[in-house]
Structures are given as structure tokens and as C-alpha cells.
Design a protein around this motif. Structure first.
Motif, PDB file in Angstrom:
ATOM      1  N   UNK A  97       0.794  -1.232   0.000  1.00  0.00           N
ATOM      2  CA  UNK A  97       0.000   0.000   0.000  1.00  0.00           C
ATOM      3  C   UNK A  97       0.832   1.291   0.000  1.00  0.00           C
ATOM      4  N   UNK A  98       2.155   1.201  -0.028  1.00  0.00           N
ATOM      5  CA  UNK A  98       3.016   2.389   0.074  1.00  0.00           C
ATOM      6  C   UNK A  98       3.051   3.180  -1.229  1.00  0.00           C
ATOM      7  N   UNK A  99       2.957   4.499  -1.117  1.00  0.00           N
ATOM      8  CA  UNK A  99       3.140   5.397  -2.255  1.00  0.00           C
ATOM      9  C   UNK A  99       4.195   6.433  -1.879  1.00  0.00           C
ATOM     10  N   UNK A 100       4.788   7.060  -2.885  1.00  0.00           N
ATOM     11  CA  UNK A 100       5.765   8.118  -2.616  1.00  0.00           C
ATOM     12  C   UNK A 100       5.764   9.145  -3.751  1.00  0.00           C
ATOM     13  N   UNK A 101       6.143  10.352  -3.371  1.00  0.00           N
ATOM     14  CA  UNK A 101       6.324  11.452  -4.323  1.00  0.00           C
ATOM     15  C   UNK A 101       7.617  12.156  -3.931  1.00  0.00           C
ATOM     16  N   UNK A 102       8.472  12.369  -4.892  1.00  0.00           N
ATOM     17  CA  UNK A 102       9.706  13.121  -4.655  1.00  0.00           C
ATOM     18  C   UNK A 102       9.818  14.178  -5.742  1.00  0.00           C
ATOM     19  N   UNK A 103      10.067  15.400  -5.333  1.00  0.00           N
ATOM     20  CA  UNK A 103      10.170  16.478  -6.304  1.00  0.00           C
ATOM     21  C   UNK A 103      11.226  17.487  -5.911  1.00  0.00           C
ATOM     22  N   UNK A 104      11.757  18.161  -6.894  1.00  0.00           N
ATOM     23  CA  UNK A 104      12.759  19.199  -6.668  1.00  0.00           C
ATOM     24  C   UNK A 104      12.574  20.270  -7.729  1.00  0.00           C
ATOM     25  N   UNK A 105      12.563  21.508  -7.290  1.00  0.00           N
ATOM     26  CA  UNK A 105      12.442  22.651  -8.183  1.00  0.00           C
ATOM     27  C   UNK A 105      13.638  23.552  -7.898  1.00  0.00           C
ATOM     28  N   UNK A 106      14.360  23.934  -8.932  1.00  0.00           N
ATOM     29  CA  UNK A 106      15.556  24.767  -8.782  1.00  0.00           C
ATOM     30  C   UNK A 106      15.382  26.089  -9.525  1.00  0.00           C
ATOM     31  N   UNK A 107      15.783  27.175  -8.871  1.00  0.00           N
ATOM     32  CA  UNK A 107      15.825  28.482  -9.523  1.00  0.00           C
ATOM     33  C   UNK A 107      14.484  29.030  -9.952  1.00  0.00           C
ATOM     34  N   UNK A 108      13.528  29.113  -9.021  1.00  0.00           N
ATOM     35  CA  UNK A 108      12.231  29.710  -9.319  1.00  0.00           C
ATOM     36  C   UNK A 108      12.340  31.222  -9.189  1.00  0.00           C
ATOM     37  N   UNK A 109      11.966  31.932 -10.236  1.00  0.00           N
ATOM     38  CA  UNK A 109      11.983  33.395 -10.229  1.00  0.00           C
ATOM     39  C   UNK A 109      10.623  33.929 -10.640  1.00  0.00           C
ATOM     40  N   UNK A 110       9.968  34.611  -9.701  1.00  0.00           N
ATOM     41  CA  UNK A 110       8.695  35.272  -9.933  1.00  0.00           C
ATOM     42  C   UNK A 110       8.889  36.755  -9.665  1.00  0.00           C
ATOM     43  N   UNK A 111       7.988  37.625 -10.135  1.00  0.00           N
ATOM     44  CA  UNK A 111       8.198  39.055  -9.939  1.00  0.00           C
ATOM     45  C   UNK A 111       8.391  39.473  -8.472  1.00  0.00           C
ATOM     46  N   UNK A 112       7.699  38.839  -7.528  1.00  0.00           N
ATOM     47  CA  UNK A 112       7.765  39.270  -6.134  1.00  0.00           C
ATOM     48  C   UNK A 112       8.673  38.422  -5.247  1.00  0.00           C
ATOM     49  N   UNK A 113       9.132  37.260  -5.755  1.00  0.00           N
ATOM     50  CA  UNK A 113       9.978  36.394  -4.930  1.00  0.00           C
ATOM     51  C   UNK A 113      10.799  35.451  -5.813  1.00  0.00           C
ATOM     52  N   UNK A 114      11.978  35.160  -5.345  1.00  0.00           N
ATOM     53  CA  UNK A 114      12.833  34.153  -5.976  1.00  0.00           C
ATOM     54  C   UNK A 114      13.111  33.073  -4.934  1.00  0.00           C
ATOM     55  N   UNK A 115      13.168  31.831  -5.391  1.00  0.00           N
ATOM     56  CA  UNK A 115      13.426  30.703  -4.501  1.00  0.00           C
ATOM     57  C   UNK A 115      14.528  29.870  -5.124  1.00  0.00           C
TER      58      UNK A 115
END
Length: 186
Positions: free
Chosen positions: A68-86
Motif C-alpha cells: 500500500x506504500x506510495x511516494x512522491x519526490x520532487x525538486x524545483x531549482x531556480x524559481x523566479x517570480x516578480x515578487x519572490x525568488x526561490x
């Protein structure tokens, strides 16, 4: 869906999925990679060219024949929006998924989602002061079968001077529980 394949200049998505007769997944195998082959930022749809990401990847896994095990792995690099960068966002989620008949009344879906966002740079100095450079969060929930309400067993968000915790039950659009927030710098 026995074979999902989609490819554009910056996106490669592959996967497959199967559903049981009661509509619940028995197999989910999804992989997504978003990046420009030349290393340039990818413009995000719906942002009028204002939002960009350097790269992102996501893997979703569940196979009921293995358990019954599920998993999700994600990575986002270099997000740039007008009011914030991550600089980076990391998502790690895991839990259990089963059918009502197979679980004899136990939850159909149970999961914990954890994320970390680092390298934050907000355009608003007050927001930057409140968030700092890092934000961490956790959400754990249970979705019982049979029309029972969604149970939030843990909600947590932590930043430099911002803190949010909670738990409760969501029945339709009605939330019954508590949420406590502290934000002295906002």
C-alpha cells in the motif's frame, strides 16, 4: 493508461497508471523532468513571461501489487517570480493507499508531505524579514473512505519569524479544528 509519453523542448514526461473497478489507483508510475537543454531558464505558463524556473523534476510511485506504500519526490531549482525568488524547493511525500474493501474501514489514503524552500529572496523587505532565507513545512492527512471527512493530523509551517501549526477535520467546505499562527514581524 498503459504508456504516457510527452516531450517538448524543455519537458519530458513518462509514466503509466491503472485504476481498480472502484476508481482508485492500483499503479502510478510517473516521471517528469523540466529543464532547457541549453541550460536557460524555462518560462512558466500563465506568467506572461514573468515566471521562470531553472529546472524541476518529479517522481510519483505506487504499485498495489507491491503493497500500500506510495511516494512522491520532487525538486524545483531556480524559481523566479516578480515578487519572490526561490533557490530550491524539495518535496518528499509518502504514505499508504488502499481500497475500502481491502482495508476493512482503515483510511483509503494516508500521507505525509514535507517540503523545504531555501534561498528565498522576496522583493518586499517585510516579507523577507518574516520568511528569512528558508521555509519548512509539513502536512499529514488521512482521507477515510465512505464519504468521511478529510482529517488533517498535522499542519506545520516554519520560517524565520513566521510559525503556523494546526490540525482538524475538513467536511465539505467546513473546517473544524485549530490553526495557530505567529507572525510578529509582519
Amino acid at each position: 493508461l498503459s504508456d504516457l509519453r510527452a516531450q517538448t523542448q524543455s519537458l519530458i514526461m513518462t509514466g503509466r497508471a491503472e485504476l481498480s473497478p472502484d476508481g482508485l489507483p492500483t499503479l502510478i508510475d510517473l516521471s517528469l523532468d523540466l529543464s532547457d537543454p541549453q541550460g536557460a531558464p524555462v518560462v512558466l505558463p500563465g506568467t506572461d513571461g514573468q515566471g521562470q524556473v531553472q529546472s524541476a523534476d518529479l517522481v510519483v510511485s505506487f504499485d498495489a501489487t507491491q503493497g500500500p506504500d506510495w511516494s512522491v519526490a520532487g525538486r524545483l531549482n531556480g524559481l523566479n517570480l516578480p515578487q519572490i525568488a526561490v533557490g530550491q524547493v524539495v518535496l518528499d511525500a509518502r504514505g499508504l493507499l488502499g481500497t475500502v474493501a481491502a482495508t476493512a474501514g482503515a483510511p483509503v489514503f494516508d500521507g505525509t508531505f514535507e517540503f523545504a524552500a531555501t534561498g528565498l529572496a522576496a522583493a518586499d523587505p517585510a516579507l523577507q524579514q518574516a520568511l528569512g532565507d528558508e521555509v519548512y513545512g509539513l502536512l499529514s492527512l488521512t482521507a477515510p473512505g465512505g464519504g468521511e471527512p478529510l482529517q488533517f493530523t498535522g499542519i506545520s509551517l516554519e520560517a524565520r519569524t513566521l510559525s503556523l501549526t494546526g490540525q482538524g477535520v475538513l467536511n465539505g467546505l467546513t473546517f473544524d479544528g485549530f490553526v495557530e499562527a505567529e507572525a510578529p514581524a509582519l
